[in-house]
Design a protein around this motif. Structure first.
Motif: not given
Length: 73
Positions: A28-31, A36-37, A43-55, A57-64
């Motif tokens: 929602l926030y990034c795409c 930015t991450s 906003i989500l209360g996590i680091s930019g690195t954690a946000c990029r990691s989640r994004l 993983k989410a993209r890999l899941e969508l690809k799958k």
């Protein structure tokens, strides 16, 4: 074309809605809202690195889930 686009949108939307909540949030926030991450992380209360990691993983899941049609989205 419009019918095909609506079908693609519906399929993508359904895949996203079935994902874990933390992955949906970063999509929602990034795409969709184009934060930015780092901004989304604050906003989500996590680091930019954690946000990029989640994004990633989410993209890999969508690809799958979307299979060979993934590049069309």
């Amino acid at each position: 074309d419009t019918v095909v686009d609506k079908e693609k949108y519906k399929r993508l939307y359904d895949c996203i809605m079935e994902m874990r909540d933390d992955w949906k949030e970063v999509i929602l926030y990034c795409c969709l809202l184009d934060y930015t991450s780092s901004e989304a992380g604050k906003i989500l209360g996590i680091s930019g690195t954690a946000c990029r990691s989640r994004l990633m993983k989410a993209r890999l899941e969508l690809k799958k889930r979307l299979g060979p049609d993934y590049k069309d989205y």
